[in-house]
Design a protein around this motif. Structure first.
Motif, short mmCIF file in Angstrom:
data_model
loop_
_atom_site.label_atom_id
_atom_site.label_comp_id
_atom_site.label_asym_id
_atom_site.label_seq_id
_atom_site.Cartn_x
_atom_site.Cartn_y
_atom_site.Cartn_z
N SER A 110 0.83 -1.20 0.00
CA SER A 110 0.00 0.00 0.00
C SER A 110 0.86 1.25 0.00
N HIS B 108 0.00 5.66 0.37
CA HIS B 108 -0.98 6.74 0.56
C HIS B 108 -0.22 8.06 0.52
N ASP C 271 -4.62 13.93 -3.63
CA ASP C 271 -4.10 12.77 -2.90
C ASP C 271 -4.19 11.54 -3.78
N SER D 62 -3.87 7.07 -3.53
CA SER D 62 -3.66 5.83 -2.76
C SER D 62 -3.61 4.64 -3.70
N TRP E 100 -3.13 0.18 -3.69
CA TRP E 100 -2.99 -1.11 -3.02
C TRP E 100 -2.52 -2.10 -4.07
#
Length: 303
Positions: A60, A62, A229, A231, A233
């Motif tokens: 991950s 972020h 932003d 993110s 995974w």
């Protein structure tokens, strides 16, 4: 931006300039006003990976974009070791130019373990053989954007497999677009490099999914975009010089911001990664003038 796969590899080959401190070179040539977000994400991930035991894989990331980076100067990445546990390693990465903080991210790496498994099936969409180059679609509505796209992303092979742009004047369904993408040539065999290349391309056009319900194609003029932003995974091993299908969707936009999600599949239908991003989609000029009080375009715009 990189005009060949070799230049992408060079862009991700960071210089070590101190303990847990790395320098990312700028792209050799670009017409972008600010540093492409995917470049910063990928270089930050590479920096974090340089400090993690080799038996752990990133699962991950972020990140937040704080300032637009200068395309002409290097970026310094400082990696903070937050934790090395028995199974997980966590790192914080900050990116600076001339001492100014432009980006930060947290990353987590995991030692492989056995466990429960499930994953979605890959939705139907045209294959890469049946999908036209994205620049060809752009050329039908805006030749200048198409020419820019070809120059800027020459190192990538990008095919557009369709979207849900409305045919009427209202946007009442979530946006969805399908994109096939791969490096435009063979990459070295380093698995982590392939993962970082996926991070590099993950910011390319994702935010535009939030404009699909309003009739806009990727990178259409009239709506400046800026990632806020990001993110990711990572679910499975990546082969970034082979075709990957990036299904991008957006269920919401408002307040000059859009929220997009993405799923990345390989040609066998394996889910490789999931992505989420919020960004600025601030209409201006003639596009802004066409909005009604509910934020809907008064006519569909495809260029």
């Amino acid at each position: 931006m990189p005009q060949s796969v070799t230049e992408i590899v060079d862009l991700l080959d960071l210089d070590t300039i101190g303990p847990n401190t790395f320098r990312g070179r700028p792209a050799r040539s670009t017409e972008l006003v600010k540093v492409y977000g995917g470049q910063v994400v990928a270089q930050a991930l590479m920096a974090a990976g340089r400090t993690v035991p080799g038996d752990r894989k990133v699962h991950s990331l972020h990140a937040h974009f704080l300032l637009g980076g200068n395309t002409q100067i290097p970026i310094v990445y400082e990696v903070e070791n937050l934790r090395d546990g028995r199974s997980f390693s966590s790192r914080r990465v900050t990116a600076r130019q001339h001492g100014d903080l432009i980006f930060h991210a947290t990353t987590s790496f995991h030692k492989e373990e056995l466990g429960f498994e499930h994953r979605p099936s890959c939705p139907a969409a045209p294959s890469y053989d049946d999908a036209p180059p994205l620049a060809d679609l752009m050329e039908a509505t805006d030749v200048h954007t198409a020419a820019f796209w070809r120059r800027e992303w020459e190192a990538l092979d990008i095919r557009y497999a369709g979207d849900t742009r409305p045919q009427d004047q209202r946007a009442e369904t979530p946006g969805l677009q399908h994109v096939w993408i791969r490096a435009n040539g063979p990459l070295p065999t380093d698995p982590f490099l392939h993962t970082c290349v996926l991070a590099y391309v993950s910011d390319l056009g994702l935010l535009s999914a939030s404009l699909v319900p309003h009739g806009f194609l990727v990178w259409a003029p009239g709506v400046p975009r800026a990632s806020l932003d990001h993110s990711m995974w990572f679910h499975d091993s990546v082969q970034a010089d082979e075709w990957m299908r990036f299904d991008q969707s957006s269920a919401w936009a408002g307040g000059a911001r859009g929220l997009s999600h993405g799923k990345v599949f390989d040609t066998h239908g394996r889910l490789l990664a999931s992505v989420a991003q919020e960004g600025l989609i601030r209409p201006h000029g003639a596009v802004r003038a066409r909005l009604d009080g509910n934020g809907s375009a008064l006519r569909t715009h495809t260029g």
